[in-house]
Each structure stands twice: as C-alpha cells, then as structure tokens.
Scaffold this motif. Sequence first.
Motif, mmCIF file in Angstrom:
data_model
loop_
_atom_site.group_PDB
_atom_site.id
_atom_site.type_symbol
_atom_site.label_atom_id
_atom_site.label_comp_id
_atom_site.label_asym_id
_atom_site.label_seq_id
_atom_site.Cartn_x
_atom_site.Cartn_y
_atom_site.Cartn_z
ATOM 1 N N ARG A 296 25.174 31.658 38.624
ATOM 2 C CA ARG A 296 24.176 32.179 39.551
ATOM 3 C C ARG A 296 22.984 32.783 38.805
ATOM 4 O O ARG A 296 21.846 32.709 39.275
ATOM 5 C CB ARG A 296 24.815 33.199 40.493
ATOM 6 N N LYS A 297 23.243 33.370 37.625
ATOM 7 C CA LYS A 297 22.138 33.917 36.822
ATOM 8 C C LYS A 297 21.213 32.792 36.363
ATOM 9 O O LYS A 297 19.970 32.923 36.407
ATOM 10 C CB LYS A 297 22.720 34.645 35.605
ATOM 11 N N ARG A 298 21.774 31.679 35.944
ATOM 12 C CA ARG A 298 20.964 30.527 35.539
ATOM 13 C C ARG A 298 20.156 30.007 36.725
ATOM 14 O O ARG A 298 18.975 29.649 36.576
ATOM 15 C CB ARG A 298 21.851 29.420 34.983
ATOM 16 N N ALA A 299 20.787 29.975 37.893
ATOM 17 C CA ALA A 299 20.087 29.523 39.097
ATOM 18 C C ALA A 299 18.901 30.435 39.415
ATOM 19 O O ALA A 299 17.798 29.959 39.712
ATOM 20 C CB ALA A 299 21.056 29.487 40.279
ATOM 21 N N PHE A 300 19.126 31.742 39.333
ATOM 22 C CA PHE A 300 18.062 32.704 39.614
ATOM 23 C C PHE A 300 16.921 32.556 38.602
ATOM 24 O O PHE A 300 15.740 32.556 38.981
ATOM 25 C CB PHE A 300 18.614 34.129 39.580
ATOM 26 N N ASP A 301 17.259 32.429 37.345
ATOM 27 C CA ASP A 301 16.234 32.266 36.309
ATOM 28 C C ASP A 301 15.389 31.018 36.555
ATOM 29 O O ASP A 301 14.164 31.028 36.348
ATOM 30 C CB ASP A 301 16.882 32.194 34.927
ATOM 31 N N ASN A 302 16.033 29.956 36.995
ATOM 32 C CA ASN A 302 15.298 28.720 37.284
ATOM 33 C C ASN A 302 14.345 28.898 38.469
ATOM 34 O O ASN A 302 13.220 28.384 38.454
ATOM 35 C CB ASN A 302 16.267 27.572 37.570
ATOM 36 N N VAL B 228 26.318 35.581 48.600
ATOM 37 C CA VAL B 228 26.563 36.205 47.296
ATOM 38 C C VAL B 228 25.274 36.243 46.474
ATOM 39 O O VAL B 228 24.943 37.254 45.846
ATOM 40 C CB VAL B 228 27.670 35.441 46.524
ATOM 41 N N PHE B 229 24.535 35.150 46.495
ATOM 42 C CA PHE B 229 23.287 35.065 45.739
ATOM 43 C C PHE B 229 22.275 36.100 46.237
ATOM 44 O O PHE B 229 21.596 36.769 45.449
ATOM 45 C CB PHE B 229 22.704 33.661 45.854
ATOM 46 N N ASN B 230 22.193 36.249 47.555
ATOM 47 C CA ASN B 230 21.282 37.235 48.145
ATOM 48 C C ASN B 230 21.690 38.655 47.774
ATOM 49 O O ASN B 230 20.838 39.503 47.466
ATOM 50 C CB ASN B 230 21.249 37.064 49.668
#
Length: 328
Positions: free
Chosen positions: A86-92, A115-117
Amino acid sequence: MPKTIKKIGVLTSGGDSPGMNAAIRSVVRTCAYHQVECVGIYRGYQGLIEGEFQPMNARSVKDIINKGGTILKSARSKDFMTPEGRKRAFDNLVAQNIDALVTIGGDGTFTGAIVFNQEYDFPVMGIPGTIDNDIFGTTHTLGFDTALNTVVDAIDKIRDTASSHNRLFFIEVMGRDVGHIALNTGIAGGAEEILIPEEDLGLDRLVESLNKSRKSGKSSSIVIVAEGDKIGKNIFQLKDYVDENMEGYDVRVSVLGHMQRGGSPSCFDRVLASRMGVKAVESLLEGKTNYMVGLLNSVMELTPLEKAIKGKSKINLELLRVSDIMST
C-alpha cells in the motif's frame, strides 16, 4: 476544508462484471466535463503498486459502453494486502499527482479502499461491480441485470432439451453467499424448484416437491441451484441423491459458471453504470470520501464503504412466495 481535486484515478478490481466498461466511460467523461484530469490504472490494485497508469480523455473510452469485461483489466493483489504494498501504491499516486481514486468492484475491492483511506487519508469512492448483487446499499450492482438475462436465456435452451427427453435438470448459477440470481432467474425461467443459501429446503423436501410436480402432470423439471446452497456438498451430490430416491427421471446437471459474467451489458446496466460514474466523480469533487454509490428507490445515494461490505443484502421475501405459487 477538503483539498481541491484536480486529477482522479479509476481502476477495476476483483471479478469482472458487465457494465464495468460503461462505468469507466462514465468516470472518464464526467472528469472531462468538469475539466478534471483522469488516469486509468491497469490490473486493479496490483497495477497501482506497479505503476501501470494511462492518462484517459473522453475519446479514450469511445465504443466501450457495449462491451463486457473491463478495458482496464482486473487482478487480485496479495501485495496490496501488505503495508509495504500500500505504501508503494500511495507513492505512485503522489508521483502522478493523483488526488482521488474511484474503485469499481465488490467487497474485496472496497475493503482495500477502506484500509488505504484510513492509512493515508486518501479520497476514495466505490462503484459496486459484481453480478452476485451481494453489496448492501444498492438494489442493483453492476452486471446483475445482465447476468440474469444470460442465465434466463440458458434456462430457456436447457428446458427445450428437458422437455424433449423428460429430463430433470439441476442448473447451478453463481451466488456463493446470496441467492439473488437463482431466485430471480428461477421465477423468470419457470423453474419447479429454487435452492438458495438463505432457505434450507432439505433433501427430503426436495424429493417430495419433485414428486408432487410429477403427479401434477409435469414430465420434466428444472431446478435452479445457487452455488452457495447448503443442501448438499455440491450440485452433483444432489443429482446422486435424486437418482437414488426417485424413479422415472433422467437427471442431468448443467453448471453455467463464468459464462454468467460475460457478454454485452443490458440497457439497464449501461444506464446504471453511467449514473454511478457521474455520482462517484461529482461526490469526490464535493469533498466526500469513503463512500459507495448505489441505487436506492431509483435515486443515486451514498453508503459508507464499511456499511456496504458489512451490511447484508436481503432476499426479497415476496419473490419466495411468488416462486412457491408459480411452481404449483
């Protein structure tokens, strides 16, 4: 004050359903209408992690409203279930200057969005895309109506063979946890019996019902079975039990399987997808987040994502009664 939304990402996740392309089209064109950039994310959350982004405009989604499946592809992502993924997704998302996300899928898709929110306070909005119609907060999920039409067409064809050979057909339809597809198509297809997870008919009562149908003059029968029905371990066990306890029937099984997910979406699903896409984008632009758009009393409404996945869609009790009367 909610942050200004200038760029929205859209993805499809989990099992595909007819109408997903129409929903993608609606999201992209609503963004264009409001002069907001839109980015398509391929292969769901996995593509979000791996950076599979593609800018989209109104012309990017031409000629897809009538197509089944999803042009953005779909995948189930184990990586997104981890904090690192999820951290990689957010960074992207940050690297692409994407301010909000529209997720199209079912309960697994919405669980990931919640969860992401929570972790990143990232604006998310859900569109329910699943043929099972098992999401709380909407009377119809995308693909449900199309799947019903697909199943009814199959039942009609199977009945031709059943009638010609005096056969009893068990037809399994999708519905792991709920019997919406089975109940509706069973009534529409004139089934003699409908087996759904919500109602435990029991093997003995099933045989009793079939014997009653035969005594009333019926020489062939159709039984619709939701895959999550609890009577037997599986539909083939039901066949074996009836073979052992009833004479005079040539019993056959037909499992419709993934054909129920495919095909061109119905008019209803195309219109529903278009309405949901508009509502999803405009809700994000109004500063709303962590909701699912849904159809309630013919109006587009918002339901908190957590409530949508924890609530239980209920079987229409009137349809159960109609089914009992029609099978007389």
